[in-house]
Design an enzyme around this catalytic site. Structure first.
Site, mmCIF file in Angstrom:
data_model
loop_
_atom_site.group_PDB
_atom_site.id
_atom_site.type_symbol
_atom_site.label_atom_id
_atom_site.label_comp_id
_atom_site.label_asym_id
_atom_site.label_seq_id
_atom_site.Cartn_x
_atom_site.Cartn_y
_atom_site.Cartn_z
ATOM 1 C CE LYS A 64 1.058 -5.870 6.403
ATOM 2 N NZ LYS A 64 1.064 -4.541 5.810
ATOM 3 N NE ARG B 93 -3.839 10.310 21.303
ATOM 4 C CZ ARG B 93 -5.147 10.483 21.527
ATOM 5 N NH1 ARG B 93 -5.999 10.304 20.558
ATOM 6 N NH2 ARG B 93 -5.574 10.798 22.688
ATOM 7 N NE ARG C 48 -3.343 0.581 2.729
ATOM 8 C CZ ARG C 48 -3.029 1.321 3.796
ATOM 9 N NH1 ARG C 48 -2.274 0.868 4.758
ATOM 10 N NH2 ARG C 48 -3.503 2.547 3.907
#
Ligand code: BTN
Length: 291
Positions: A152, A288, A87
């Protein structure tokens, strides 16, 4: 089926090319396709299957040379890609025998609007297939990374092929880490895992993994064609890696922070910010404080 010799970017590996690879015993593409068809059973009829030993990128092959529309889902699998794409213009690294890399070309009705949420739908299909193979702890990171316990396992790249008078299509490109080389460090991917780790060393043959993914893709794309993303939205939300968590969305040159509220009917990410609820259409999501 072997790649046609007229295809300029597809090249079959010879022994010397493959000498250093941790490749499986059989690399014969015809045998691979036969094993895959057998694993698919009667569902094999829905697919046109092609397996090559190497190409630049299975997505580039199918978007650049879309096969004739024959009502089947065209699938191109590569033992190795030398220019795999991820991506947002990134590269996707894979190794023969260590990764499963393939693309599926799916045609949607002529005149239909750009299919909303399609890339999230591919994530749901992949998650369901991997769960059926026994992988636990699967989560989806918007838009469509497949994580296991935060690391991942697989990535998805969806690209649209304009109709130009023919049926428009989408190419769903999927890369699954099967057994990564020990100690591998992948740029842009600080935390990765593979099926070997996720299944405690019991990795099925890659044809069986691929058959499970194609079965799920076919089933879920049928639902999507009939009812759109809204029919699959809950399945995505149940696996949302960042549900109700504080996140940061990094774009090309800006970032926005807020609380992840999930996705809307079109697959856009909903973020509660100080200014209200914002719809996010692109970017990289991170927790975050951890980005
Ligand atoms: C990402 O996570 O950034 C998406 C990775 C997608 C990789 C797959 S591998 C098969 C197909 N061919 C490509 O060049 N990319 C996709």
């Amino acid at each position: 089926m072997r790649a046609p010799s007229s295809s300029p970017r597809v090249r079959l590996l010879n022994q010397a090319d493959n000498a250093s690879a941790s490749a499986p015993a059989s690399l014969d593409p015809d045998a691979r396709v036969a094993a895959l068809s057998q694993a698919l059973g009667p569902r094999a009829e829905r697919f046109a299957l092609r397996w090559v030993e190497t190409c630049e990128s299975t997505n580039s092959e199918l978007t650049g040379n879309p096969p004739r529309d024959d009502d089947r889902i065209h699938v191109l699998v590569a033992e190795h890609q030398h220019g795999g794409r991820g991506r947002r213009g990134r590269s996707w690294q894979s190794w023969p025998g260590a990764s499963l890399t393939f693309s599926a070309l799916w045609r949607f009705p002529a005149g239909a609007p750009v299919p909303a949420g399609l890339s999230l739908v591919a994530g749901v299909a992949l998650a369901e297939a991997l769960e059926r193979l026994g992988v636990e702890g699967i989560q989806l990171k918007w838009p469509n990374d497949v994580l296991v316990h935060g690391r991942k396992l697989a990535g998805i790249l969806v690209e649209l092929v304009p109709g130009r008078g023919r049926t428009p299509a989408a190419v769903l490109g999927i890369g699954i880490n099967l057994r990564l080389p020990p100690g591998v460090a992948i740029p842009d991917q600080p935390a990765v895992t593979d099926l070997h780790e996720a299944l405690d060393g019991e990795v099925p043959a890659c044809e069986a993994v691929l058959a499970a993914v194609l079965e799920a893709l076919c089933r879920i794309l049928d639902t999507y064609a009939l009812a759109g993303f809204s029919a699959l939205r809950d399945a995505w939300q149940q696996r949302n890696a960042f549900a109700a968590l504080p996140v940061r969305i990094s774009g090309e040159d800006s970032a926005v922070t807020g609380t992840c509220l999930g996705v809307d009917e079109d697959g856009a990410l909903l973020l509660r910010t100080e200014a209200g609820v914002e719809r996010i259409l692109s970017g990289d999501v991170s927790l975050r404080g951890l980005s």
